[in-house]
Design a protein around this motif. Sequence first.
Motif, PDB file in Angstrom:
ATOM      1  N   GLN A 175       0.821  -1.210   0.000  1.00  0.00           N
ATOM      2  CA  GLN A 175       0.000   0.000   0.000  1.00  0.00           C
ATOM      3  C   GLN A 175       0.852   1.255   0.000  1.00  0.00           C
ATOM      4  O   GLN A 175       0.519   2.266  -0.618  1.00  0.00           O
ATOM      5  CB  GLN A 175      -0.927   0.000   1.225  1.00  0.00           C
ATOM      6  CG  GLN A 175      -2.057  -1.010   1.156  1.00  0.00           C
ATOM      7  CD  GLN A 175      -2.837  -1.093   2.452  1.00  0.00           C
ATOM      8  OE1 GLN A 175      -2.351  -0.673   3.513  1.00  0.00           O
ATOM      9  NE2 GLN A 175      -4.034  -1.646   2.394  1.00  0.00           N
ATOM     10  N   ARG A 176       1.982   1.200   0.695  1.00  0.00           N
ATOM     11  CA  ARG A 176       2.838   2.379   0.837  1.00  0.00           C
ATOM     12  C   ARG A 176       3.875   2.487  -0.276  1.00  0.00           C
ATOM     13  O   ARG A 176       4.635   3.453  -0.320  1.00  0.00           O
ATOM     14  CB  ARG A 176       3.549   2.351   2.198  1.00  0.00           C
ATOM     15  CG  ARG A 176       2.608   2.534   3.375  1.00  0.00           C
ATOM     16  CD  ARG A 176       3.333   2.378   4.700  1.00  0.00           C
ATOM     17  NE  ARG A 176       2.445   2.619   5.833  1.00  0.00           N
ATOM     18  CZ  ARG A 176       2.299   3.773   6.441  1.00  0.00           C
ATOM     19  NH1 ARG A 176       2.982   4.828   6.025  1.00  0.00           N
ATOM     20  NH2 ARG A 176       1.486   3.900   7.466  1.00  0.00           N
ATOM     21  N   GLU A 177       3.929   1.477  -1.140  1.00  0.00           N
ATOM     22  CA  GLU A 177       4.943   1.451  -2.197  1.00  0.00           C
ATOM     23  C   GLU A 177       6.328   1.693  -1.594  1.00  0.00           C
ATOM     24  O   GLU A 177       7.105   2.535  -2.063  1.00  0.00           O
ATOM     25  CB  GLU A 177       4.626   2.481  -3.279  1.00  0.00           C
ATOM     26  CG  GLU A 177       3.303   2.202  -3.984  1.00  0.00           C
ATOM     27  CD  GLU A 177       3.019   3.191  -5.101  1.00  0.00           C
ATOM     28  OE1 GLU A 177       3.858   4.083  -5.326  1.00  0.00           O
ATOM     29  OE2 GLU A 177       1.970   3.048  -5.753  1.00  0.00           O
ATOM     30  N   ALA A 178       6.606   0.988  -0.547  1.00  0.00           N
ATOM     31  CA  ALA A 178       7.810   1.225   0.246  1.00  0.00           C
ATOM     32  C   ALA A 178       9.064   0.703  -0.442  1.00  0.00           C
ATOM     33  O   ALA A 178       9.028  -0.198  -1.273  1.00  0.00           O
ATOM     34  CB  ALA A 178       7.659   0.541   1.603  1.00  0.00           C
ATOM     35  N   LYS A 179      10.194   1.299  -0.084  1.00  0.00           N
ATOM     36  CA  LYS A 179      11.504   0.778  -0.434  1.00  0.00           C
ATOM     37  C   LYS A 179      12.249   0.594   0.874  1.00  0.00           C
ATOM     38  O   LYS A 179      12.564   1.556   1.561  1.00  0.00           O
ATOM     39  CB  LYS A 179      12.259   1.746  -1.347  1.00  0.00           C
ATOM     40  CG  LYS A 179      13.639   1.228  -1.756  1.00  0.00           C
ATOM     41  CD  LYS A 179      14.333   2.213  -2.680  1.00  0.00           C
ATOM     42  CE  LYS A 179      15.712   1.690  -3.076  1.00  0.00           C
ATOM     43  NZ  LYS A 179      16.425   2.631  -3.974  1.00  0.00           N
TER      44      LYS A 179
END
Length: 227
Positions: A7-11
Amino acid sequence: VEKTMNQREAKGAVVVMDVRSKEILAMASRPTFNQYQVETYFSEDIDSTLTNRALAAYYPGSLFKIVVSIAALQADIVRPDQVFQCTGKYIYNDQLATACWKEGGHGKLTFAEAFAGSCNPTFIRVGLKLGRTRLLQQVSLLHLTDRRLIGLDQVNAKSCVEIDGGDAALGNACLGQQGVMLTPLQISSLLATVADDGCWAPPAIVKYTMDSQGKRHIIPGEAKVRV
């Protein structure tokens, strides 16, 4: 964890660890990859999509102040209520200084407040008083750079705590910078040690394997030791 990261498009990485048992309940890394097109991701670069960031080493930054605090309190060179003065920078000499993240400084504050506020000059002062030898001894006692993960062999993260001579090198290390490289898993293990009243054991990610007959083969953990 997977859903939230998507959901957060995290890296980055997330590690969830049971404080008492040291079991890894969740471990995820982003960006992820299409397992049916693995050949398109091959790279030796640390930013490779195939890199498991939970097991890759990075500068821990101010998280390393936890280790400095433990070492200083264990050595009895600082008290939580001891008062310091932060002017906004620590001056080594006429040519070299390290700034506090808070412009203008924190002013007068206790060590407990310096820890809560992540005050760079205070931690440099405490770290220099502690000294390189005692800090490295505490790193060893905490098993901080231990790379074991029970159930997963060959975790080859290039983690280290190597502090060069000189006040500036020690000061940088106390802020989790030059000479300090740790993995998110190792930081999680450190936090679990603190939360478990100072007891350490290597983290575990597999409880058992199962053979073709359905028989479970338990992978034994290690007994906790007080560090």
